[in-house]
Scaffold this active site. Structure first.
Site, mmCIF file in Angstrom:
data_model
loop_
_atom_site.group_PDB
_atom_site.id
_atom_site.type_symbol
_atom_site.label_atom_id
_atom_site.label_comp_id
_atom_site.label_asym_id
_atom_site.label_seq_id
_atom_site.Cartn_x
_atom_site.Cartn_y
_atom_site.Cartn_z
ATOM 1 C CD GLU A 73 28.781 68.085 50.731
ATOM 2 O OE1 GLU A 73 28.715 67.768 49.682
ATOM 3 O OE2 GLU A 73 28.756 69.205 51.322
ATOM 4 N NE ARG A 109 32.097 73.814 47.499
ATOM 5 C CZ ARG A 109 31.149 74.137 46.707
ATOM 6 N NH1 ARG A 109 29.836 73.897 47.033
ATOM 7 N NH2 ARG A 109 31.211 74.204 45.486
ATOM 8 C CG HIS A 121 26.264 69.803 47.846
ATOM 9 N ND1 HIS A 121 27.645 69.664 48.248
ATOM 10 C CD2 HIS A 121 25.927 70.931 46.807
ATOM 11 C CE1 HIS A 121 28.292 70.857 47.266
ATOM 12 N NE2 HIS A 121 27.498 71.542 46.749
HETATM 13 P P1 NAP Z 1 30.374 84.661 44.227
HETATM 14 O O1 NAP Z 1 29.543 85.564 43.258
HETATM 15 O O2 NAP Z 1 31.806 84.916 43.952
HETATM 16 O O3 NAP Z 1 30.216 85.620 45.642
HETATM 17 C C1 NAP Z 1 31.002 85.345 46.782
HETATM 18 C C2 NAP Z 1 30.934 86.001 47.885
HETATM 19 O O4 NAP Z 1 31.637 85.810 49.040
HETATM 20 C C3 NAP Z 1 31.306 87.571 47.727
HETATM 21 O O5 NAP Z 1 30.471 88.594 48.204
HETATM 22 C C4 NAP Z 1 32.705 87.708 48.491
HETATM 23 O O6 NAP Z 1 33.014 89.036 48.758
HETATM 24 C C5 NAP Z 1 32.426 86.762 49.705
HETATM 25 N N1 NAP Z 1 33.526 86.487 50.063
HETATM 26 C C6 NAP Z 1 34.487 85.664 49.472
HETATM 27 N N2 NAP Z 1 35.530 85.601 50.390
HETATM 28 C C7 NAP Z 1 35.174 85.822 51.503
HETATM 29 C C8 NAP Z 1 35.918 86.032 52.988
HETATM 30 N N3 NAP Z 1 37.009 85.533 53.098
HETATM 31 N N4 NAP Z 1 35.234 86.611 53.836
HETATM 32 C C9 NAP Z 1 33.842 87.198 53.544
HETATM 33 N N5 NAP Z 1 33.461 87.275 52.318
HETATM 34 C C10 NAP Z 1 33.849 86.619 51.367
HETATM 35 O O7 NAP Z 1 29.967 83.354 44.628
HETATM 36 P P2 NAP Z 1 28.419 82.734 44.343
HETATM 37 O O8 NAP Z 1 28.269 82.292 43.082
HETATM 38 O O9 NAP Z 1 27.407 83.507 45.283
HETATM 39 O O10 NAP Z 1 28.575 81.456 45.311
HETATM 40 C C11 NAP Z 1 29.221 81.252 46.697
HETATM 41 C C12 NAP Z 1 29.475 80.152 47.058
HETATM 42 O O11 NAP Z 1 28.330 79.157 47.158
HETATM 43 C C13 NAP Z 1 30.106 79.125 46.004
HETATM 44 O O12 NAP Z 1 31.706 79.561 46.099
HETATM 45 C C14 NAP Z 1 30.150 77.737 46.367
HETATM 46 O O13 NAP Z 1 30.915 77.307 47.124
HETATM 47 C C15 NAP Z 1 28.755 77.694 47.106
HETATM 48 N N6 NAP Z 1 27.768 76.950 46.172
HETATM 49 C C16 NAP Z 1 27.165 76.100 46.771
HETATM 50 C C17 NAP Z 1 26.062 75.234 46.021
HETATM 51 C C18 NAP Z 1 25.082 74.206 46.391
HETATM 52 O O14 NAP Z 1 24.788 73.375 45.822
HETATM 53 N N7 NAP Z 1 25.036 74.135 47.814
HETATM 54 C C19 NAP Z 1 25.845 75.736 44.704
HETATM 55 C C20 NAP Z 1 26.732 76.838 44.094
HETATM 56 C C21 NAP Z 1 27.291 77.389 44.842
HETATM 57 P P3 NAP Z 1 33.383 90.289 47.803
HETATM 58 O O15 NAP Z 1 31.874 90.379 47.185
HETATM 59 O O16 NAP Z 1 33.622 91.381 48.621
HETATM 60 O O17 NAP Z 1 34.312 89.643 47.053
#
Ligand code: NAP
Length: 302
Positions: A251, A222, A269
């Site tokens: 954005e 993000r 994005h």
């Molecule tokens: P996820 O499976 O929930 O993984 C999030 C990771 O971030 C976890 O490892 C979590 O730690 C870590 N985290 C959360 N809060 C944190 C903090 N304050 N400090 C350090 N690490 C932290 O989510 P995901 O499916 O991988 O997606 C991640 C993000 O990608 C989404 O939230 C979204 O914003 C973004 N995204 C972008 C696109 C795009 O089109 N560019 C598409 C999809 C998603 P723990 O494992 O220890 O809980």
């Protein structure tokens, strides 16, 4: 599927594909603005905002189905307090976002986008770029997408480093408790953690300085995680070497300063924007709504 004659009211809070809109229209009465108080479902995107002001207007709301995985705009405390279900579309977009992260990393290091522009402009010169292999790669956020990035990054990486809220004992990589330590230990810093208050501007001037003059920043998470003016300054004065960005602070506005830099690769994005991924995301949105209105267990629930 809900009773054909009842057609519950559904508020479409984000643009969706024609196929998803068609599937929703078969089941619901769709509203694109001014949702009635009888609205029972919302379909939103990863950037949609569902706050208490909206919830107060929709007392009959039962479910928010997000077409994406980001949910930093959803007031989860408020939805939980009101017993409103919230679903997302994890897993089906993970590979696509991870692929894009690797693509941005390679494109920045090998000058692919800048050279493409040059060739199209009639130029044929080769400025030496950076070797992409053998780098130390750091991933901030080792969840579904972060792990998928790691699987792809491993063949390129001399070392893998990561930060998450908790250590992942099964993961072969070096854990760093904070992002400044992670940035100092790697050449490529890939951001893959959620937005929201806890990560707001977590990539600031100090983190960029720690990443260093050979460092590359890749952000597929993000825009809110990056202090964008600090990033622009760091790229302009050579504090870091380059950046690959799929997400931005405001954005679809992209700072002109970033557009002017050849060491930056810009992407609209598009992390999950593949034909296959979007079809699977749409199917999951519909499956969750069908399950909810049939009184069955949701497939993905926060
Ligand atoms: P996820 O499976 O929930 O993984 C999030 C990771 O971030 C976890 O490892 C979590 O730690 C870590 N985290 C959360 N809060 C944190 C903090 N304050 N400090 C350090 N690490 C932290 O989510 P995901 O499916 O991988 O997606 C991640 C993000 O990608 C989404 O939230 C979204 O914003 C973004 N995204 C972008 C696109 C795009 O089109 N560019 C598409 C999809 C998603 P723990 O494992 O220890 O809980």
């Amino acid at each position: 599927m809900p009773n054909e004659t009842s057609h519950p009211d559904l508020y479409l809070l984000a643009g969706v594909s024609p196929a998803l809109e068609h599937a929703l229209a078969e089941r619901f009465t769709l509203h694109r603005k001014d949702p009635p108080t009888t609205t029972r479902a919302i379909v939103g995107g990863g950037m949609s905002v569902v706050d208490t002001a909206l919830l107060d207007r929709l007392p009959a709301l039962e479910i928010v189905a997000i077409h994406g995985v980001g949910h930093d705009g959803i007031d989860l405390a408020a939805t939980r307090a009101r017993g409103i279900a919230v679903t997302t579309t994890p897993d089906v977009l993970t590979d696509d976002v991870a692929d894009l992260a690797i693509g941005l990393m390679l494109a920045v290091q090998r000058g692919i986008a800048a050279n493409d522009r040059a060739v199209r402009g009639g130029e044929w010169k080769v400025d030496l770029s950076r070797r992409a292999s053998g780098r130390r790669i750091g991933i901030f956020g080792l969840g579904q997408i972060g792990k998928a990035i790691a699987r792809r990054a491993r063949p390129f990486a001399r070392e893998l480093h990561y930060t998450a809220r908790s250590i992942k004992p099964a993961f072969e990589g070096v854990f760093h408790a904070d992002i400044a330590s992670l940035a100092a230990a790697c050449d490529v810093l890939i951001i893959a953690a959620p937005g929201g208050d806890a990560t707001h501007h977590i990539v600031d001037a100090a983190v960029l300085a720690a990443l260093g003059e050979d460092g590359i920043l890749v952000n597929i998470a993000r825009g809110s995680l990056v202090d964008e003016p600090a990033l622009v300054a760091a790229l302009q004065d050579g504090t870091i070497a380059g950046a690959g960005l799929d997400v931005f602070a405001d954005e679809p506005t992209v700072p002109d300063a970033l557009k002017a830099m050849d060491q930056v690769v810009l992407s609209p994005h598009q992390g999950s924007a593949t034909v296959d991924g979007r079809a699977e995301m749409a199917a999951l949105v519909v499956a969750n709504l069908d399950a909810h209105f049939a009184g069955e267990a949701l497939l993905t629930s926060l």
